[in-house]
Design an enzyme around this catalytic site. Structure first.
Site, PDB file in Angstrom:
ATOM      1  N   GLU A  99      -5.489  -6.373   2.298  1.00 55.38           N
ATOM      2  CA  GLU A  99      -3.698  -7.067   2.935  1.00 55.38           C
ATOM      3  C   GLU A  99      -3.973  -8.962   2.660  1.00 55.38           C
ATOM      4  O   GLU A  99      -2.947  -8.962   2.473  1.00 55.38           O
ATOM      5  CB  GLU A  99      -3.533  -6.831   4.372  1.00 55.38           C
ATOM      6  CG  GLU A  99      -3.689  -5.044   5.250  1.00 55.38           C
ATOM      7  CD  GLU A  99      -4.367  -4.439   4.290  1.00 55.38           C
ATOM      8  OE1 GLU A  99      -5.617  -4.567   4.126  1.00 55.38           O
ATOM      9  OE2 GLU A  99      -3.960  -3.549   4.761  1.00 55.38           O
ATOM     10  N   ASP A 159       0.398  -5.181  12.246  1.00 54.81           N
ATOM     11  CA  ASP A 159      -0.220  -5.150  13.403  1.00 54.81           C
ATOM     12  C   ASP A 159      -1.603  -5.525  11.912  1.00 54.81           C
ATOM     13  O   ASP A 159      -2.489  -6.451  11.853  1.00 54.81           O
ATOM     14  CB  ASP A 159      -0.952  -4.206  13.416  1.00 54.81           C
ATOM     15  CG  ASP A 159      -0.150  -3.405  14.696  1.00 54.81           C
ATOM     16  OD1 ASP A 159      -0.198  -3.703  15.800  1.00 54.81           O
ATOM     17  OD2 ASP A 159       1.415  -3.105  14.085  1.00 54.81           O
ATOM     18  N   PHE A 160      -1.053  -5.888  10.841  1.00 56.79           N
ATOM     19  CA  PHE A 160      -2.175  -5.789   9.979  1.00 56.79           C
ATOM     20  C   PHE A 160      -2.253  -7.097   8.970  1.00 56.79           C
ATOM     21  O   PHE A 160      -3.057  -7.526   8.867  1.00 56.79           O
ATOM     22  CB  PHE A 160      -2.214  -5.155   8.843  1.00 56.79           C
ATOM     23  CG  PHE A 160      -2.787  -3.151   8.968  1.00 56.79           C
ATOM     24  CD1 PHE A 160      -3.364  -2.863  10.446  1.00 56.79           C
ATOM     25  CD2 PHE A 160      -2.038  -2.290   8.766  1.00 56.79           C
ATOM     26  CE1 PHE A 160      -3.273  -1.620  10.748  1.00 56.79           C
ATOM     27  CE2 PHE A 160      -1.888  -0.961   9.067  1.00 56.79           C
ATOM     28  CZ  PHE A 160      -3.112  -0.972  10.760  1.00 56.79           C
ATOM     29  N   GLU A 189       1.028  -1.201  -0.050  1.00 54.71           N
ATOM     30  CA  GLU A 189      -0.304   0.487   0.157  1.00 54.71           C
ATOM     31  C   GLU A 189       1.047   0.948   0.246  1.00 54.71           C
ATOM     32  O   GLU A 189       1.968   1.376   0.687  1.00 54.71           O
ATOM     33  CB  GLU A 189      -1.464  -0.100   0.946  1.00 54.71           C
ATOM     34  CG  GLU A 189      -1.916  -0.948   1.017  1.00 54.71           C
ATOM     35  CD  GLU A 189      -2.463  -1.322   2.637  1.00 54.71           C
ATOM     36  OE1 GLU A 189      -2.347  -1.028   3.641  1.00 54.71           O
ATOM     37  OE2 GLU A 189      -3.331  -2.418   2.834  1.00 54.71           O
ATOM     38  N   HIS A 218      -1.104  -0.006  16.424  1.00 57.59           N
ATOM     39  CA  HIS A 218      -0.552   0.172  15.256  1.00 57.59           C
ATOM     40  C   HIS A 218       0.957   0.095  15.459  1.00 57.59           C
ATOM     41  O   HIS A 218       2.532   0.627  15.484  1.00 57.59           O
ATOM     42  CB  HIS A 218      -0.133   1.474  14.735  1.00 57.59           C
ATOM     43  CG  HIS A 218      -1.083   2.024  13.522  1.00 57.59           C
ATOM     44  ND1 HIS A 218      -2.507   2.226  13.926  1.00 57.59           N
ATOM     45  CD2 HIS A 218      -1.289   2.495  12.289  1.00 57.59           C
ATOM     46  CE1 HIS A 218      -3.470   2.454  12.740  1.00 57.59           C
ATOM     47  NE2 HIS A 218      -2.288   2.403  11.809  1.00 57.59           N
ATOM     48  N   PHE A 249       1.635  -1.786   8.791  1.00 57.51           N
ATOM     49  CA  PHE A 249       2.165  -1.846  10.320  1.00 57.51           C
ATOM     50  C   PHE A 249       1.653  -3.629  10.386  1.00 57.51           C
ATOM     51  O   PHE A 249       1.028  -3.829   9.493  1.00 57.51           O
ATOM     52  CB  PHE A 249       1.507  -1.192  10.601  1.00 57.51           C
ATOM     53  CG  PHE A 249       1.510   0.188  11.332  1.00 57.51           C
ATOM     54  CD1 PHE A 249       2.292   0.738  12.298  1.00 57.51           C
ATOM     55  CD2 PHE A 249       1.323   0.942   9.903  1.00 57.51           C
ATOM     56  CE1 PHE A 249       2.288   1.747  12.257  1.00 57.51           C
ATOM     57  CE2 PHE A 249       1.362   2.289  10.228  1.00 57.51           C
ATOM     58  CZ  PHE A 249       2.153   2.740  10.429  1.00 57.51           C
TER      59      PHE A 249
HETATM   60  C1  LIG Z   1      -5.958  -2.520   7.421  1.00 59.03           C
HETATM   61  C2  LIG Z   1      -5.462  -1.460   7.731  1.00 59.03           C
HETATM   62  N1  LIG Z   1      -4.416  -1.589   6.351  1.00 59.03           N
HETATM   63  C3  LIG Z   1      -3.716   0.043   6.219  1.00 59.03           C
HETATM   64  C4  LIG Z   1      -3.588   0.900   7.050  1.00 59.03           C
HETATM   65  C5  LIG Z   1      -3.042   2.422   7.376  1.00 59.03           C
HETATM   66  N2  LIG Z   1      -3.524   3.564   6.728  1.00 59.03           N
HETATM   67  C6  LIG Z   1      -4.536   4.465   7.126  1.00 59.03           C
HETATM   68  S1  LIG Z   1      -5.655   5.156   6.554  1.00 59.03           S
HETATM   69  C7  LIG Z   1      -5.659   4.807   5.528  1.00 59.03           C
HETATM   70  C8  LIG Z   1      -6.335   4.880   4.154  1.00 59.03           C
HETATM   71  C9  LIG Z   1      -7.213   5.190   4.121  1.00 59.03           C
HETATM   72  O1  LIG Z   1      -7.690   5.387   3.776  1.00 59.03           O
HETATM   73  P1  LIG Z   1      -9.927   5.402   3.297  1.00 59.03           P
HETATM   74  O2  LIG Z   1     -10.050   4.785   3.921  1.00 59.03           O
HETATM   75  O3  LIG Z   1     -10.380   6.102   1.940  1.00 59.03           O
HETATM   76  O4  LIG Z   1     -10.053   6.310   4.010  1.00 59.03           O
HETATM   77  P2  LIG Z   1      -8.910   7.885   4.495  1.00 59.03           P
HETATM   78  O5  LIG Z   1      -8.239   8.582   5.213  1.00 59.03           O
HETATM   79  O6  LIG Z   1      -9.822   8.660   3.126  1.00 59.03           O
HETATM   80  O7  LIG Z   1     -10.222   8.970   5.326  1.00 59.03           O
HETATM   81  C10 LIG Z   1      -4.473   3.463   5.375  1.00 59.03           C
HETATM   82  C11 LIG Z   1      -3.472   2.665   3.963  1.00 59.03           C
HETATM   83  C12 LIG Z   1      -4.298   1.475   8.257  1.00 59.03           C
HETATM   84  N3  LIG Z   1      -4.331   1.608   9.148  1.00 59.03           N
HETATM   85  N4  LIG Z   1      -5.367   0.111   8.284  1.00 59.03           N
END
Ligand SMILES: Cc1ncc(C[n+]2csc(CCOP(=O)(O)OP(=O)(O)O)c2C)c(N)n1
Ligand SMILES: Cc1ncc(C[n+]2csc(CCOP(=O)(O)OP(=O)(O)O)c2C)c(N)n1
Ligand SMILES: [Mg+2]
Ligand SMILES: [Mg+2]
Lengths: 319, 327, 319, 327
Positions: free
Chosen positions: D60, D85-86, D29, D129, D83
Site C-alpha cells: 500500500e 483501514d489499509f 490490488e 476492515h 479497505f
Molecule cells: C494490508 C492489507 N492489504 C490487503 C489486504 C486484503 N487481502 C487480504 S488477504 C490478501 C492476500 C494475501 O496474500 P498472501 O499473503 O499470499 O496470503 P494468502 O491469502 O495467500 O494465504 C489480501 C490482498 C489486507 N487484508 N491487508
C-alpha cells in the site's frame, strides 16, 4: 567510455559548485543566518554529480535530505537554489520548501525529501509515466544506506521490478544513517546485494571516484532505458561533516574521518584529469574559481531577493 | 522541586521508571550514544546499556509494531519517533495493531507502550518535520493521547503513561524542549491521565488550550487582564480520555469559550473540544459563539516569517478573547 | 529425526481437525450461518500444523487471516475457536474478533491478523521479550507470499537480523496473493532467497509434506533458540478453495487445482505413516474420526453458547 | 438516467474518464481480472488492458507513492485501497508527499490523483476492515475529501475527483455498493467538489449527515414528520473543502442542528462540522445544543448484534431529533 572532455569540465565544475555551496551554507548556519536545519554533502560530490552527469538532461531524479550535490549535479540554477536556502521569494519553492525540499519538477528534479525513503514510491511511478508515455526518459532515485531499511525501499524495488520500470535506485552508502553505523542497522556489508531479492541487477561502485561513477551509471542508464527494468547501484562514499548542521561525532573517530578526507573526490578527479593530460592544473584552477565565484554571485542574488509576501502563506495549497 | 528543562523532565521520567521497573525498555532512532535528535536521552545509553536503550534502523513501521509485540508479551516499551511526522509510517502498527489488540481479543491482552512524538512547527524544518497530528490518534479507540505543556506536566504524565496498561501517544513540543520549570523530584510524582488542569482561574471567559499554545494563552490572559477581562485557562493535558467535566464546568462558570491549538484548524482537536462544549449543558450558559483559534490550513512553510504566521500568536489570542467579550 | 510416534498421531489428528474445521466453516458460510468473511486453509494443513508441532508448546506464534490450520496446529481449544467463529461470548475473543482475530496471548498465540503483514512487527518484538527475559522461547511468524511484498516484511526481517532475535519467519507460499499469481507480484521464484538481503539463512520446504515440514522447522527452531538470530523458511504449498468464502477462480485453472489436490497433505501423511509401519490404516481412521467428532462437538458447544451481552460492546477498549 | 448500483456508478465514472483521457490509469490490488474485492472494476481490465488497469503487489505504501509520482509527472492515476483501514500503510505517501508537494514546491507541481477507499462497518469483517477514517484526511491541507452517499453522487463526484488537479480521497461506502439509484448517463454529468446538497428541505431542525447514514437520516425524518417535525437534511458531499455556507444557512433557518456520521465519535468529522456551526453566526439562531450522533468509541466488533449497535440507528436519529425539538 563515452565521457567527453567538455563533460569532464562540467563535472569538475559542478563538484566544485557543490563543495562551495556547502561551505557557504555551513558558514551561514554557524552564524545563525539560515534557520532550520540542513544536511551537508561534503565528501559525496563525486557520487552525486557523477551520477547525474551520466543521465540525459531531461531524465528525472528524486533527491534526498542530503541533496545539494545531487541537484547541483543535475544542473540547477544556483541563484534560485541559494535563494531557497535563504527562504526567499525567488527560490525554487518561493521560500516555502528550504533545503529539504528543493524541487524543479519541470526540469526533472522531482524534489528533495525530508522523509527518509520518501522518494522511493515517487520515483517508481514517475517511471510509469515515462514508460506509458514512451518518453525515453529514465528516473534516478537517490537514497541513503539508512533509507534502505525503510519498508518503502522494499515495496518500491519490488514494484519497479515486477513492472519493469525504467528506474535506477541509487544508494549513497556513506556508512552511517545519522549516528548509526551500517553494522548496527543492517546485517550485510553490501547493500547492492539486496537487488537479488527483487530479481534485478545490483552493482557497487567507488562513490569517491567520479569517473567510475559516471561510467557505471551511464552503462546502467543505457540498460534501463532499453526497457530491461530497474537496477540497484550502491555508491560507497562518506560524509565529512556532521549529520545535520553539526554534530559531536561521538559515533565515529577522527581517524576515520581523516582517512576519508584523504580520498577527497574532487582532488581525486583533479589528479585523474591532470594525469591523463586532459587539463592542466591551471585550467582546473580557473574552473574551480569560476565555481566559487558563481556561488558568491548566488549569495548576492539571494541576499538581494525579497522575502515572500505574507499573503503567500495561504497560496498554493491547492491547484 | 528542581529546575529542569522540558527535555530533562522527560529524561528524568524515563530514567526513573527504567530504574524502578526492569521491564521498561526504550527504543528509537539514534537515541543511544547520540542521545536522540533533540538530546532528550543523553546519558541514558550509558546508564542502561544497549539491551534497554536500543538504537533501531530507520524503520518506523517495525519500531511501533515491535513496541506492540514487546508490550503484549510483558515488557513496557517506550518508543520514540524522531518527528511526529513519521508516525505516518507507523500508523498500521499503532492503529490497527496496538490500539485494537485488547478489544479484538476480547480483553485478553494488554499493550502497555508509550509512543513519544516530538510535534510542532517553529524550528525551520518545513512541511515534513513540523506537524501536530494528535487529532488522528484521538480518533482511534484504544489509544490514549497526552499533551504536556510544562516540564512538570511532562514528567508527571510520562511516568503515568509508562505505568499505564494501554498504548499512550505522548505528544512532545519540540519548541518547549529547552524551556525550564520547577519539577517535583519525588519518584512517586505522577499526574493522573485524564485530568485537566486549570492553569489560571478566571471568571469571564474560558480558554481551553494545550501544548505550546498554553504559554501564549497565559500571556494573552495577562494582557487582557489589564483591560479588566478575567480569563480562565484550562489545559486538558490529556486529550483522550478528555476531562469533559472540568472544561464544561469552567464554561458554565464563564459563559464564554475559546479553544486554541497549534495544529491545523480543519479536523483538529480544537473542533472536538468545541463540539463537546456545544453539545453539553454548558450550551445554555453560552453568551457567545465557541471560537477556535488554530493553525492555518496549510503545510508548514520554510520561510521564518511565514512559519511564524501559521500558528496563533499572543495577540491573536488576546483579540479572540476581546471578540467573545464584546458579544 | 526426533519426531516420536505420539507426535505423529497428534500431528495427524490436528491436520484432520483443521480440515474438518474448514469444511464445517465452509458449510456454514455457504448457508449464511456465519457472517463476515473467512479465508480457508484447506490444502495447507501440513504446512501449518507441521510447523507448529515442531515448536515447544509454550513457544509463540503470530498467525494470519488464513490462520485456522495454524492455530489448530498450535493446539487450540476447538470449542472456543468454533464459538468465536460464530461470534459467541464463549469464543476466544468473546465474539469480538471472529475468524481474522483468533488469539490466545497467554497460550502463545499472539493473534491472527486481518492486515497482511500485520504480524511481522509484533513477532519481532515478542522475540525481544523472550531474549531479554531469557525465557528460552522462540516466536514463529506466519505470513503469505503476498505479504512478503509489504514494507513491514523488510523492516521486520532486517530488525530481527540486526538484533539477532529468536524468530522464525515462516512464509506459506501458496502461489497466490488473493488473485495475483506470484509471477505478477514478485520477480523471483524463491521467496526464501530474500533471506540473503538480511544476512540470515533461508530455506525452502515442501509444505505439503508434514514430515519434511516438521523436521526442518525443528532443526531451525534449535538454531534460533540457541541465539543465532532469525531464519526465513518458505513453505511451498497451495490453497484448494477460493481466496475468501468463495471466488470464481478466474485467475487459475481447474487443472492446476486438481494437480494440487493430488498432493493432498493429509493423504500423503497417511501413506507415509502406513508405509513406515507406524500406524495401521484402521488406527488412522479412528484418529480421523475422533477429529471430525471433536469438530461436531465444537459446533454443538458453539451453538449452545450465548451471544455476548450488548453491554459488552463498550467493554475492554482499555485495560 | 439509468438505474445502477453505487458500485456500477463508480465503475461508470472511472470508465468514462478513462475513455475520455488516456492519462487516466487505475491501479490497486486484484482490480484486474478479479474485478476488485467488491467487484467494482469488473470488466475494466478487459476494456482497458494491463497498461491502464494495473494489478499491484500487496504494497500500500508504494501504491499511494506511485500514484503521487505518476500524478506529478503527468498522469491522472486512480489508486484503490482494498479497505480504507489499509490507508494506515499509505499515510506517508499520501500525507507527507502527495498532499504537500504543491505547497512545498512553491506551487510548481500539481498532483491530480484519486485514492479510492472503501469504508465502514456492517460487513462482519471486524476491527481491521471496517473503519471510517475520513477525519484523518480532512486534517491534512492539500487533500480534498469526498463522501458520496448515493449512486448518482458517486458518479458525479468521482468524475469531478478524477478531473481535479489535486489529490482527492474518495470515501466509498461498502454497504452501499449494491444499493441502486437513478444515475445520469451523460458523459458531462459532473458534480462540483465543495458543494453540499440539501437532500430534504425542512424548517424545524437541520441534520447534517453523509455517507451511509444519509439514508437513515432520511428515514428518521419521515418518522418524525408524522409527529409534525419538519427536518432539513444536508449532505455535505465534500468534507474538504466544506460548504460551510449551505450548512450555516440551513441552521440559521431551522435554529437547531444535529450532525450524524458513522465514524467513531471522538475526533470525528461530526465534531468539525459541529464546531463550524458553533463558531459561526448561526450561533445566535441556535435554540438547542448542537448534537452529534456518531459511531461508538470502540473498535468494530465481530458479533453482528454488537456490530449493529456501534453506529447510529434510524431510531436513535429520530430520538435525537425529538430531543433537540423538546428544548
Ligand atoms: C494490508 C492489507 N492489504 C490487503 C489486504 C486484503 N487481502 C487480504 S488477504 C490478501 C492476500 C494475501 O496474500 P498472501 O499473503 O499470499 O496470503 P494468502 O491469502 O495467500 O494465504 C489480501 C490482498 C489486507 N487484508 N491487508
Ligand atoms: C522517515 C524518517 N525517519 C527518520 C528521519 C530522520 N533522519 C533524517 S536523515 C536520517 C539519516 C538518514 O540516513 P541515510 O539514509 O543513510 O542518509 P544520509 O543522512 O546518511 O545521507 C534520519 C534518521 C527522517 N527524516 N525520516
Ligand atoms: Mg547514510
Ligand atoms: Mg498466498
Amino acid at each position: 567510455m563515452s565521457i567527453k572532455k567538455s563533460d569532464f569540465k562540467e563535472m569538475y565544475k559542478r563538484m566544485n559548485e557543490a563543495r562551495a555551496f556547502e561551505e557557504k551554507v555551513s558558514y551561514f548556519f554557524a552564524r545563525g543566518m539560515i534557520h532550520g536545519t540542513t544536511h551537508l554533502s561534503v565528501g559525496q560530490e563525486a557520487s552525486a554529480v557523477g551520477a547525474c552527469m551520466a543521465l540525459k538532461s531531461d531524465d528525472l531524479i528524486t533527491s534526498t535530505h542530503r541533496g545539494h550535490s545531487q541537484v547541483i549535479g543535475k544542473g540547477i540554477d544556483l541563484n534560485k537554489m541559494m535563494a531557497e536556502l535563504l527562504g526567499k521569494q525567488t527560490g525554487y519553492c518561493k521560500g516555502k520548501g528550504g533545503s529539504m525540499h528543493i524541487a524543479d519538477v519541470d526540469a526533472g528534479n522531482l524534489g528533495a525529501n525530508g522523509v527518509v525513503g520518501g522518494g522511493h514510491g515517487i520515483a517508481v511511478c514517475a517511471a510509469i509515466t515515462q514508460k506509458l508515455k514512451k518518453t525515453g526518459k529514465i528516473v534516478l532515485c537517490f537514497f541513503g544506506d539508512g533509507a534502505a531499511n525503510e519498508g518503502s525501499f522494499h515495496e518500491a524495488l519490488n514494484l519497479a521490478s515486477v513492472w519493469k520500470l525504467p528506474v535506477i535506485f541509487y544508494c549513497e552508502n556513506n556508512l552511517y544513517g545519522m549516528s548509526t553505523p551500517i553494522s548496527k542497522h543492517m546485517n550485510i556489508k553490501d547493500i547492492y546485494k539486496r537487488a537479488e531479492a527483487y530479481g534485478i541487477p545490483g552493482y557497487a561502485i567507488d562513490g569517491n571516484n567520479a569517473v567510475e561513477v559516471f561510467n557505471k551509471v551511464e552503462e546502467v542508464a543505457k540498460y534501463v532505458r532499453e526497457g530491461n527494468g530497474p537496477v540497484l547501484i550502491e555508491s560507497k562514499t562518506y560524509r565529512w561533516l556532521g549529520h545535520s548542521k553539526s554534530d559531536a561525532n561521538v559515533y565515529r573517530t577522527k581517524e576515520e574521518i581523516e582517512s576519508w578526507k584523504e580520498k577527497d573526490p574532487i582532488l581525486a578527479l583533479e589528479k585523474y584529469l591532470v594525469g591523463e593530460g586532459l587539463f592542466t592544473e591551471a585550467a582546473l584552477k580557473k574552473v574551480k574559481q569560476q565555481a566559487y565565484d558563481d556561488i558568491e554571485a548566488a549569495v548576492q542574488y539571494a541576499n538581494e531577493s525579497p522575502n515572500p509576501p505574507i499573503e503567500s502563506l495561504l497560496e498554493d495549497v491547492y491547484a | 522541586m528542581k529546575e529542569m528543562t522540558y527535555a530533562e523532565a522527560i529524561r528524568a521520567a524515563m530514567s526513573e521508571e527504567m530504574r524502578r521497573d526492569p521491564d521498561v525498555i526504550f527504543m528509537g532512532e539514534d537515541i543511544g550514544l547520540y542521545g536522540g535528535a533533540f538530546g532528550v536521552s543523553v546519558g541514558m545509553f550509558e546508564e542502561f546499556g544497549p539491551d534497554r536503550v536500543r538504537d533501531t534502523p530507520i524503520s518506523e513501521a517495525v519500531i511501533a509494531g515491535a513496541a506492540a509485540g514487546a508490550a503484549v508479551t510483558g515488557m513496557r516499551p517506550i518508543a520514540e519517533l524522531m518527528f511526529m511526522d513519521f508516525s505516518t509510517i507507523a500508523m498500521d502498527s499503532l492503529v490497527n495493531q496496538a490500539a485494537k489488540m485488547r478489544y479484538m481479543f476480547g480483553g485478553k491482552a494488554k499493550v502497555p507502550m508509550v509512543l513519544r512524538c516530538p510535534a510542532g512547527s517553529g524550528t525551520g524544518a518545513a512541511a515534513q518535520h513540523s506537524q501536530s497530528l494528535e487529532a488522528w490518534f484521538c480518533h482511534v479507540p484504544g489509544l490514549k493521547v497526552v499533551t504536556p505543556s510544562t516540564p512538570a506536566d511532562a514528567k508527571g504524565l510520562l511516568k503515568a503513561a509508562i505505568r499505564d496498561d494501554n498504548p499512550v501517544v505522548f505528544v512532545e513540543q519540540k519548541l518547549l524542549y529547552r524551556q525550564k520549570g520547577m519539577v517535583p523530584e519525588e519518584d512517586d510524582f505522577i499526574l493522573e491521565i485524564g485530568k485537566a488542569d486549570i492553569k489560571r482561574e478566571g471568571s469571564d471567559v474560558t480558554v481551553v488550550v494545550y501544548g505550546r499554545m498554553l504559554q501564549r494563552a497565559l500571556e494573552a490572559a495577562e494582557i487582557v487582564a489589564k483591560e479588566g477581562i478575567d480569563v480562565e485557562v484550562v489545559d486538558p493535558m490529556t486529550l483522550v480520555p478528555l476531562d469533559k467535566e472540568t472544561i464544561i464546568n469552567s464554561v458554565k462558570k464563564t459563559g464564554r469559550a475559546i479553544v486554541v491549538n497549534e495544529a491545523v484548524k480543519t479536523g483538529g482537536y480544537a473542533g472536538e473540544i468545541a463540539a463537546v462544549i456545544a453539545e453539553s449543558d454548558a450550551f445554555d450558559y453560552l453568551d457567545a459563539p465557541v471560537l477556535r483559534l488554530a493553525g492555518k490550513d496549510v503545510p508548514i512553510p520554510y520561510n521564518p516569517d511565514l512559519e511564524k504566521a501559521v500558528v496563533p500568536s499572543v495577540n491573536e489570542i488576546a483579540d479572540a478573547i476581546r471578540t467573545v467579550m464584546n458579544r
